[in-house]
Design an enzyme around this catalytic site. Sequence first.
Site, PDB file in Angstrom:
ATOM      1  N   ARG A  52       0.860  -1.185   0.000  1.00 25.13           N
ATOM      2  CA  ARG A  52       0.000   0.000   0.000  1.00 25.13           C
ATOM      3  C   ARG A  52       0.891   1.228   0.000  1.00 25.13           C
ATOM      4  NH1 ARG A  52       2.251   2.153   3.661  1.00 25.13           N
ATOM      5  NH2 ARG A  52       0.680   3.748   3.685  1.00 25.13           N
ATOM      6  N   GLY A  53       0.220   2.397  -0.121  1.00 27.20           N
ATOM      7  CA  GLY A  53       0.973   3.632  -0.310  1.00 27.20           C
ATOM      8  C   GLY A  53       1.050   3.873  -1.811  1.00 27.20           C
ATOM      9  N   ALA A  54       0.704   5.100  -2.218  1.00 31.50           N
ATOM     10  CA  ALA A  54       0.519   5.363  -3.654  1.00 31.50           C
ATOM     11  C   ALA A  54       1.719   4.958  -4.536  1.00 31.50           C
ATOM     12  CB  ALA A  54       0.153   6.830  -3.843  1.00 31.50           C
ATOM     13  N   ARG A  95      -7.531  -0.243  -6.622  1.00 33.17           N
ATOM     14  CA  ARG A  95      -7.710   0.907  -5.712  1.00 33.17           C
ATOM     15  C   ARG A  95      -7.927   2.151  -6.577  1.00 33.17           C
ATOM     16  NH1 ARG A  95      -4.249   1.587  -0.489  1.00 33.17           N
ATOM     17  NH2 ARG A  95      -6.260   2.340   0.233  1.00 33.17           N
ATOM     18  N   ASP A 254      -2.097  10.804  -2.318  1.00 33.39           N
ATOM     19  CA  ASP A 254      -2.497   9.799  -3.306  1.00 33.39           C
ATOM     20  C   ASP A 254      -2.816  10.425  -4.654  1.00 33.39           C
ATOM     21  OD1 ASP A 254      -3.142   8.583  -0.535  1.00 33.39           O
ATOM     22  OD2 ASP A 254      -2.948   6.927  -1.947  1.00 33.39           O
TER      23      ASP A 254
HETATM   24  O1  MRU Z   1      -4.569   3.366   2.233  1.00 33.75           O
HETATM   25  P1  MRU Z   1      -3.094   3.575   2.148  1.00 33.75           P
HETATM   26  O2  MRU Z   1      -2.357   3.017   3.325  1.00 33.75           O
HETATM   27  O3  MRU Z   1      -2.524   3.098   0.848  1.00 33.75           O
HETATM   28  O4  MRU Z   1      -2.927   5.141   2.188  1.00 33.75           O
HETATM   29  C1  MRU Z   1      -1.659   5.698   2.039  1.00 33.75           C
HETATM   30  C2  MRU Z   1      -1.623   7.175   2.124  1.00 33.75           C
HETATM   31  O5  MRU Z   1      -2.633   7.835   2.291  1.00 33.75           O
HETATM   32  C3  MRU Z   1      -0.295   7.809   1.909  1.00 33.75           C
HETATM   33  O6  MRU Z   1      -0.180   8.993   2.638  1.00 33.75           O
HETATM   34  C4  MRU Z   1      -0.133   8.136   0.413  1.00 33.75           C
HETATM   35  O7  MRU Z   1      -0.387   6.992  -0.353  1.00 33.75           O
HETATM   36  C5  MRU Z   1       1.201   8.644   0.103  1.00 33.75           C
HETATM   37  S1  MRU Z   1       2.444   7.424   0.251  1.00 33.75           S
HETATM   38  C6  MRU Z   1       3.920   8.095  -0.136  1.00 33.75           C
END
Ligand code: MRU
Length: 364
Positions: A52-54, A95, A254
Amino acid sequence: MEHYSAIDTVALNETEDGVIIIDQTLLPGRTKTIELTELEDMYEAISSLRVRGAPAIGVAAAMGLYVLMKRHKSVDPASFRAYMSECSRRLCSSRPTAVNLAWALGRMNRAAAAAFASADKKRSGAPEDIREFLLDTLKKEALAIRDEDIDACRKMGEYGLSLIKNGSGILTHCNAGRLATVRYGTATAPMYLAAEKGLDIHVFCDETRPLLQGARLTAFELSEAGIETTLICDNMASSLMKAGRIDIIFVGTDRVAANGDVANKIGTSGVAILAKHYGIPFYVCAPLSSIDPHTPTGDDIVIEQRKSSEVTDLWYSERMAPDNAHFSVYNPAFDVTDNSLVTGIITPKGILRPPYSDAIAGVL
Ligand code: MRU
């Protein structure tokens, strides 16, 4: 098992027919990697936040697509194209909010289209050779997406570092750390670099209800790196700000819309509103892959809605909410921070300042 920081968040396996990820749903208790070889496993890993994480999901999807095409043995170009679009569509639907996912898959598809066009132009070559050429192109593109992510995080870290003073209290929300990227993180990169430089910093991590990415992941990775870290519940941030303990805020994103509105983990916009009230600078760290010029404003960003059990059951030994016909749960995964609340957007090409429409058009 090695220390988690010795393992890339996302990587190809040795034989390049599988994607290896750290299963983030098990952290911080267990560091375990899993290997993804099938389309549905990749879809599941992204949608259930094992990866996870963009930026990390963009890299995982790009590597995943390469692996899936390598495992697809047909040498027929029509079959290659059809399977590639089927896999791309499915991965892209895992997602909806993080634009990095669609961006990375778009890049992979454009690279394949260019490779097909060049093979067509030459009008020679056995189907096996054309397939090899396409796979080589896809592998290079996936690795380039990974390498650019590492480079972008390092550069954002340097720009962010210029904003940190010795003795600073820093607040962050969710996990925009190493685990959300390939290395360094976006919002955490300035913190890692400040620590490397010997600056005295103290990071406060919002636990980030309901999925606790701040507690399970950010507090874990920063404290493991030797950075002084304090975990707070989300509703404690304003008391720390009022007490003068927060000097600067860094968060990830994101998707940044063309006007500078910022989608990030649910709760981010509340932090930004509080920051404005207390006069604390609020910075968003965004690789260019997170900036979406095709989305005019935050209102146009699709916000992912997630299962109610993440709120009512996930972290409890028994259900911690009513269960009847008049009860429901609202569980959006992200919110949108109005651009007027953002002090600056830190990109690998510098820190953007308002008006963001012009700054974003300029940097892209
Ligand atoms: O639902 P997630 O854990 O994927 O959400 C992640 C975030 O909101 C992060 O802040 C975002 O993806 C930036 S990651 C560098």
